[in-house]
Design an enzyme around this catalytic site. Structure first.
Site, short mmCIF file in Angstrom:
data_model
loop_
_atom_site.label_atom_id
_atom_site.label_comp_id
_atom_site.label_asym_id
_atom_site.label_seq_id
_atom_site.Cartn_x
_atom_site.Cartn_y
_atom_site.Cartn_z
N ASN A 151 0.80 -1.22 0.00
CA ASN A 151 0.00 0.00 0.00
C ASN A 151 0.84 1.28 0.00
O ASN A 151 0.39 2.31 -0.46
CB ASN A 151 -0.96 0.02 1.20
CG ASN A 151 -0.32 -0.44 2.48
OD1 ASN A 151 0.33 -1.48 2.53
ND2 ASN A 151 -0.47 0.32 3.53
N GLN A 179 -4.66 -3.90 -2.27
CA GLN A 179 -4.12 -2.81 -3.09
C GLN A 179 -3.85 -3.21 -4.53
O GLN A 179 -3.37 -2.39 -5.32
CB GLN A 179 -2.84 -2.25 -2.45
CG GLN A 179 -3.08 -1.53 -1.13
CD GLN A 179 -3.78 -0.18 -1.30
OE1 GLN A 179 -3.97 0.34 -2.41
NE2 GLN A 179 -4.19 0.41 -0.19
N THR A 237 -26.51 -10.74 9.60
CA THR A 237 -27.30 -10.37 8.42
C THR A 237 -26.41 -9.62 7.44
O THR A 237 -25.65 -8.74 7.84
CB THR A 237 -28.50 -9.49 8.85
OG1 THR A 237 -29.28 -10.25 9.76
CG2 THR A 237 -29.34 -9.07 7.65
N CYS A 325 -3.22 4.97 8.43
CA CYS A 325 -3.28 4.69 9.87
C CYS A 325 -2.15 5.37 10.62
O CYS A 325 -2.27 5.68 11.78
CB CYS A 325 -3.20 3.19 10.13
SG CYS A 325 -4.01 2.22 8.88
C1 LIG Z 1 -2.89 -3.62 2.01
C2 LIG Z 1 -4.08 -3.33 2.84
N1 LIG Z 1 -4.65 -4.32 3.55
C3 LIG Z 1 -5.74 -4.10 4.31
C4 LIG Z 1 -6.31 -2.87 4.41
C5 LIG Z 1 -7.50 -2.67 5.30
O1 LIG Z 1 -8.69 -2.59 4.55
P1 LIG Z 1 -10.01 -1.93 5.21
O2 LIG Z 1 -9.76 -0.46 5.26
O3 LIG Z 1 -11.11 -2.28 4.26
O4 LIG Z 1 -10.19 -2.55 6.55
C6 LIG Z 1 -5.74 -1.80 3.71
C7 LIG Z 1 -6.32 -0.42 3.83
O5 LIG Z 1 -5.62 0.55 4.01
C8 LIG Z 1 -4.60 -2.04 2.90
O6 LIG Z 1 -4.02 -1.06 2.20
#
Ligand SMILES: Cc1ncc(COP(=O)(O)O)c(C=O)c1O
Length: 386
Positions: A151, A179, A237, A325
């Protein structure tokens, strides 16, 4: 004019997907488990969406399990497979230091419960070496989890080769394709994996909906207990509007993928080239190939990444310093650190991730602005040092 260059954090929902979801919220509101017309109508729509997501990744619809997003798909893949394998006595798991937190923190949680963890080394290219995986697998290994596209830097792992190595030793293989889906062709059979995670909001679908693809016959322990939804693999659900939105987005992604990948790669390369030639002391982080077409991660030496992010935001340009994050904190990216990059590179890196709405005009505006903005930040930093 605001310019959005943070598509790896999330993408805007495609207007056609909004239409599908609006219909789902108004007309297809039934509970897919209900026997009456309303329920069966919703169930039929969910089945169509399941088919569309399956088609995007070359899977069978019955192998698709809808989740609350990529994070849940990653958690479920790793914990569900590990717990199912517990009786076999295999207690070793393998991943790499450049994975998303959804994978890394699941591994950490399992380590606390007595699982042995191996973190594969990654060099400055940001690509995991098949030889390193071969050397790490033991008779005790239960599962390997390695992402397809990163990512932060966009590098693509040789997943097919890595999965084949795991399978030679009877080890399950999970890949996080959050990604890569919608950016490059993803085919679960060609990759030869057992488990694959997706998230709709990375390909113009809504947030809060994802998929874990589970190869038929793979034993998994579900972690949501309740009803028999998703063939008893994930109770609750169904999120019908989310699922229909994801189905719509998957259909559009499949249709547009080839043309859009070429177009976006052209823009990304134009931006990258202009930055490297007009802004002194810049460098691309990670291998430039193989890489998803929309991403470039560039270090601007002697510039604090957060300062550059804010300066660009003031100009109406949205970028990121790494994963969403960790933005807002001054922690350097765990991905760049795992690649062994020095502090002057990790603390000055900006991720540009392009997408559907970007145009050549926008890219030229960003590229035209950057030399001035960077020069100003460098002179301020220099003044502060003096
Ligand atoms: C490589 C990767 N995995 C998992 C996620 C998490 O996905 P979600 O935001 O749908 O929980 C992300 C999101 O930033 C990501 O870039």
């Amino acid at each position: 004019m605001r310019i959005y260059l943070d598509h790896n954090a999330t993408t805007p929902v495609d207007p056609l997907v909004v239409e599908v979801m609006t219909r789902a919220l108004t007309e297809d509101f039934g509970n897919p488990s209900s026997v009456h017309y309303f329920g069966q109508q919703a169930k039929a729509r969910v089945d169509d969406a399941r088919g569309a997501v399956a088609a995007l990744i070359g899977a069978e619809p019955s192998e698709i399990v809808f989740t609350s997003g990529g994070t849940e798909a990653d958690n479920f893949a790793i914990r569900g497979a590990a717990e199912a394998l517990e009786p076999s006595g295999r207690r070793h798991l393998i991943t790499s230091g450049i994975e998303h937190e959804a994978v890394l923190n699941t591994f950490k949680a399992l380590a606390k419960r007595g699982w042995k963890i191996t973190m594969l080394p990654v060099d400055a290219s940001g690509i995991v070496s098949p030889d390193a995986l071969r050397a790490a697998i033991t008779d005790d290994t239960a599962l390997v989890s390695l992402m397809q596209a990163n990512n932060e830097i966009g590098t693509i792992q040789p997943v097919a080769a890595l999965a084949a190595i795991a399978h030679e030793r009877g080890v399950l293989f999970h890949t996080d394709a959050v990604q890569s889906a919608g950016k490059i062709p993803v085919n679960v059979r060609a990759l030869g994996v057992d488990l694959l995670s997706l998230s709709a909001h990375k390909f113009y679908g809504p947030k809060g909906i994802g998929v874990l693809w589970i190869r038929r016959g793979t034993r998994m322990v579900p972690f949501l207990m309740g009803g028999r939804q998703e063939r008893s693999r994930r109770a609750s659900t169904e999120n019908v509007p989310g699922i229909l939105g994801m189905g719509g987005a998957a259909g559009l992604a499949r249709k547009k993928l080839a043309d859009e990948a070429t177009r976006v790669a052209g823009l990304r390369d134009r931006l990258e080239q202009r930055i490297l030639t007009t802004v002194p002391r810049t460098a691309v982080n990670g291998a430039r190939d193989p890489r998803v077409p929309n991403t470039t991660n560039i270090s601007f030496e002697r510039v604090e990444a957060e300062s550059l992010l804010i300066a660009l935001d003031l100009e109406g340009i949205a970028v990121s310093t790494g994963s969403a994050c960790s933005s807002g904190t001054l922690e350097p990216s765990h991905v760049l650190r795992a690649m062994g990059l020095p502090a002057h590179r990790t603390q000055s890196s900006i991720r540009f991730s392009l997408g559907a709405a970007n145009t050549e005009e926008q890219i030229d505006r960003v590229a035209g602005l950057l030399p001035r903005v960077v020069e100003k930040l460098r002179s301020l930093a220099g003044a502060a040092v003096r």
